[in-house]
Design an enzyme around this catalytic site. Structure first.
Site, PDB file in Angstrom:
ATOM      1  N   HIS A 254     -44.030  36.679   6.468  1.00 37.18           N
ATOM      2  CA  HIS A 254     -44.670  37.533   5.464  1.00 37.18           C
ATOM      3  C   HIS A 254     -46.067  37.890   5.965  1.00 37.18           C
ATOM      4  O   HIS A 254     -46.785  37.032   6.469  1.00 37.18           O
ATOM      5  CB  HIS A 254     -44.740  36.806   4.126  1.00 37.18           C
ATOM      6  CG  HIS A 254     -45.321  37.660   3.045  1.00 37.18           C
ATOM      7  ND1 HIS A 254     -44.625  38.719   2.488  1.00 37.18           N
ATOM      8  CD2 HIS A 254     -46.528  37.646   2.446  1.00 37.18           C
ATOM      9  CE1 HIS A 254     -45.392  39.306   1.587  1.00 37.18           C
ATOM     10  NE2 HIS A 254     -46.551  38.672   1.540  1.00 37.18           N
TER      11      HIS A 254
ATOM     12  N   ASN B  35     -38.553  33.002   6.847  1.00 34.33           N
ATOM     13  CA  ASN B  35     -39.065  34.352   6.583  1.00 34.33           C
ATOM     14  C   ASN B  35     -40.459  34.466   7.196  1.00 34.33           C
ATOM     15  O   ASN B  35     -41.159  33.472   7.351  1.00 34.33           O
ATOM     16  CB  ASN B  35     -39.153  34.588   5.075  1.00 34.33           C
ATOM     17  CG  ASN B  35     -39.629  35.990   4.731  1.00 34.33           C
ATOM     18  OD1 ASN B  35     -39.185  36.968   5.332  1.00 34.33           O
ATOM     19  ND2 ASN B  35     -40.541  36.114   3.772  1.00 34.33           N
TER      20      ASN B  35
ATOM     21  N   GLN C 169     -50.055  39.151  15.588  1.00 35.82           N
ATOM     22  CA  GLN C 169     -49.966  37.696  15.361  1.00 35.82           C
ATOM     23  C   GLN C 169     -48.578  37.285  14.879  1.00 35.82           C
ATOM     24  O   GLN C 169     -48.082  36.216  15.233  1.00 35.82           O
ATOM     25  CB  GLN C 169     -51.030  37.252  14.345  1.00 35.82           C
ATOM     26  CG  GLN C 169     -52.445  37.359  14.869  1.00 35.82           C
ATOM     27  CD  GLN C 169     -52.635  36.576  16.148  1.00 35.82           C
ATOM     28  OE1 GLN C 169     -52.185  35.431  16.275  1.00 35.82           O
ATOM     29  NE2 GLN C 169     -53.280  37.191  17.125  1.00 35.82           N
TER      30      GLN C 169
ATOM     31  N   GLY D  34     -37.819  46.478  13.055  1.00 40.96           N
ATOM     32  CA  GLY D  34     -37.368  45.286  13.766  1.00 40.96           C
ATOM     33  C   GLY D  34     -38.270  44.824  14.894  1.00 40.96           C
ATOM     34  O   GLY D  34     -37.801  44.238  15.867  1.00 40.96           O
ATOM     35  N   SER D  35     -39.574  45.018  14.732  1.00 39.49           N
ATOM     36  CA  SER D  35     -40.455  44.606  15.833  1.00 39.49           C
ATOM     37  C   SER D  35     -40.532  43.082  15.954  1.00 39.49           C
ATOM     38  O   SER D  35     -40.689  42.551  17.057  1.00 39.49           O
ATOM     39  CB  SER D  35     -41.856  45.209  15.679  1.00 39.49           C
ATOM     40  OG  SER D  35     -42.581  44.564  14.666  1.00 39.49           O
ATOM     41  N   ASN D  36     -40.414  42.376  14.846  1.00 41.76           N
ATOM     42  CA  ASN D  36     -40.389  40.906  14.947  1.00 41.76           C
ATOM     43  C   ASN D  36     -39.123  40.429  15.654  1.00 41.76           C
ATOM     44  O   ASN D  36     -39.159  39.493  16.457  1.00 41.76           O
ATOM     45  CB  ASN D  36     -40.501  40.279  13.553  1.00 41.76           C
ATOM     46  CG  ASN D  36     -41.951  40.130  13.123  1.00 41.76           C
ATOM     47  OD1 ASN D  36     -42.677  39.289  13.640  1.00 41.76           O
ATOM     48  ND2 ASN D  36     -42.373  40.972  12.192  1.00 41.76           N
TER      49      ASN D  36
ATOM     50  N   THR E  60     -37.531  29.853  -0.394  1.00 45.80           N
ATOM     51  CA  THR E  60     -37.063  29.306  -1.676  1.00 45.80           C
ATOM     52  C   THR E  60     -36.719  30.500  -2.562  1.00 45.80           C
ATOM     53  O   THR E  60     -37.022  31.643  -2.202  1.00 45.80           O
ATOM     54  CB  THR E  60     -38.163  28.453  -2.353  1.00 45.80           C
ATOM     55  OG1 THR E  60     -39.251  29.320  -2.671  1.00 45.80           O
ATOM     56  CG2 THR E  60     -38.626  27.316  -1.471  1.00 45.80           C
TER      57      THR E  60
ATOM     58  N   LEU F  83     -33.687  38.039  -2.704  1.00 44.18           N
ATOM     59  CA  LEU F  83     -32.414  37.325  -2.535  1.00 44.18           C
ATOM     60  C   LEU F  83     -32.117  36.475  -3.762  1.00 44.18           C
ATOM     61  O   LEU F  83     -33.030  35.867  -4.342  1.00 44.18           O
ATOM     62  CB  LEU F  83     -32.488  36.449  -1.281  1.00 44.18           C
ATOM     63  CG  LEU F  83     -32.644  37.239   0.025  1.00 44.18           C
ATOM     64  CD1 LEU F  83     -33.091  36.328   1.159  1.00 44.18           C
ATOM     65  CD2 LEU F  83     -31.339  37.945   0.378  1.00 44.18           C
TER      66      LEU F  83
ATOM     67  N   ARG G  78     -35.399  42.611   0.909  1.00 44.28           N
ATOM     68  CA  ARG G  78     -34.535  42.457  -0.270  1.00 44.28           C
ATOM     69  C   ARG G  78     -34.925  41.176  -0.993  1.00 44.28           C
ATOM     70  O   ARG G  78     -35.199  40.157  -0.351  1.00 44.28           O
ATOM     71  CB  ARG G  78     -33.066  42.299   0.165  1.00 44.28           C
ATOM     72  CG  ARG G  78     -32.437  43.504   0.756  1.00 44.28           C
ATOM     73  CD  ARG G  78     -31.877  44.452  -0.255  1.00 44.28           C
ATOM     74  NE  ARG G  78     -30.993  43.847  -1.242  1.00 44.28           N
ATOM     75  CZ  ARG G  78     -30.606  44.462  -2.371  1.00 44.28           C
ATOM     76  NH1 ARG G  78     -31.060  45.666  -2.639  1.00 44.28           N
ATOM     77  NH2 ARG G  78     -29.799  43.870  -3.230  1.00 44.28           N
TER      78      ARG G  78
HETATM   79  C1  GAR Z   1     -43.434  42.676   8.953  1.00 45.02           C
HETATM   80  O1  GAR Z   1     -44.807  42.905   8.826  1.00 45.02           O
HETATM   81  C2  GAR Z   1     -43.017  41.506   8.083  1.00 45.02           C
HETATM   82  O2  GAR Z   1     -43.988  40.505   7.995  1.00 45.02           O
HETATM   83  C3  GAR Z   1     -42.834  42.185   6.744  1.00 45.02           C
HETATM   84  O3  GAR Z   1     -42.203  43.393   7.048  1.00 45.02           O
HETATM   85  C4  GAR Z   1     -42.623  43.820   8.347  1.00 45.02           C
HETATM   86  C5  GAR Z   1     -41.393  44.126   9.167  1.00 45.02           C
HETATM   87  O4  GAR Z   1     -41.735  44.666  10.410  1.00 45.02           O
HETATM   88  N1  GAR Z   1     -42.075  41.372   5.849  1.00 45.02           N
HETATM   89  C6  GAR Z   1     -42.320  41.276   4.534  1.00 45.02           C
HETATM   90  O5  GAR Z   1     -43.161  41.927   3.970  1.00 45.02           O
HETATM   91  C7  GAR Z   1     -41.447  40.281   3.792  1.00 45.02           C
HETATM   92  N2  GAR Z   1     -41.946  40.046   2.485  1.00 45.02           N
HETATM   93  P1  GAR Z   1     -40.691  44.658  11.611  1.00 45.02           P
HETATM   94  O6  GAR Z   1     -39.414  45.313  11.060  1.00 45.02           O
HETATM   95  O7  GAR Z   1     -41.327  45.541  12.644  1.00 45.02           O
HETATM   96  O8  GAR Z   1     -40.460  43.257  12.057  1.00 45.02           O
END
Ligand code: GAR
Length: 216
Positions: free
Chosen positions: A110, A108, A174, A12-14, A142, A94, A92
């Site tokens: 990515h 989202n 980033q 969950g860093s984002n 989408t 969806l 997941r």
């Molecule tokens: C992040 O790098 C995010 O971009 C990626 O999972 C990581 C979650 O990190 N998401 C995907 O790959 C989606 N297809 P976080 O839990 O530290 O935010």
């Protein structure tokens, strides 16, 4: 005040970056009303709870199929009456029904410059392909995996000597910049979809990392 629900699967860093920006007043008129996870061991749950945010776990393993999990998930999300649902490392696939239900209000992030490298192991694949530029993308969701109208991207150079960890760390830094920014644009009502493309009003005032399509 826009209501935001965040979905996570792991550290969950984002989500944490978004909380940080919110605390600094940088998320606009928004309230993060809940953080939901599909895994009971998602590390970000503790972070959210410590920040005083409602958390909820819906363990996908407890559901017989994708449709029934997605239905339960949508019901849990909708109980918080969100204006925006933010996928922040929600790992997941969806169902189409779920995605359609949140059309235009489901974002989202990515870890690649989409449409390159959808799916998993993006950093390793970027290294294997020898690309010189890699990065991350915020997009509307989408039904296709890691696909949809691009809101914002940030590029990072691939350096000689990079390995998966060093490249991932540079991209993640980033991600933490662009995701809160994209969310703020949504909250401020500055995003609109035109023929399947995202237009951002007033983006030039933000000193965007990578120029998004913008108008006055
Ligand atoms: C992040 O790098 C995010 O971009 C990626 O999972 C990581 C979650 O990190 N998401 C995907 O790959 C989606 N297809 P976080 O839990 O530290 O935010």
């Amino acid at each position: 005040m826009k209501r935001i629900v965040i979905l996570i699967s792991g550290r969950g860093s984002n989500m944490e970056a978004m909380l940080r920006v919110r605390d600094q007043g940088g998320l606009g008129p928004a309230e993060i009303v809940a953080v939901l996870a599909n895994r009971p061991d998602a590390g970000g749950l503790a972070t959210a709870a410590a920040a005083g945010i409602a958390t909820q776990v819906l363990d996908h393993k407890a559901y017989g199929d994708r449709e029934s999990f997605d239905q339960a998930l949508a019901a849990a999300i909708d109980a918080y009456r969100p204006d925006l649902v933010v996928l922040a490392g929600f790992m997941r696939i969806l169902s189409e029904g779920f995605v359609r239900h949140y059309e235009g209000r489901l974002l989202n992030i990515h870890p690649s410059l989409l449409p390159a490298f959808p799916g998993l192991h993006t950093h390793q694949r970027a290294l294997e392909e020898g690309v010189r530029l890699h990065g991350c993308t915020v997009h509307f969701v989408t039904p296709a995996l890691d696909h949809g109208p691009v809101v914002l991207q940030a590029a990072v150079p691939v350096l000689d000597g990079d390995d998966e960890a060093s490249l991932a760390a540079r991209v993640l830094a980033q991600e933490h910049q662009i995701y809160p920014r994209a969310v703020r644009w949504f909250v401020e009502g500055r995003l609109r979809l035109e023929a399947g493309r995202v237009r951002v009003s007033g983006a030039h005032q933000d000193g965007a990392l990578i120029a998004p399509r913008c108008d006055a």
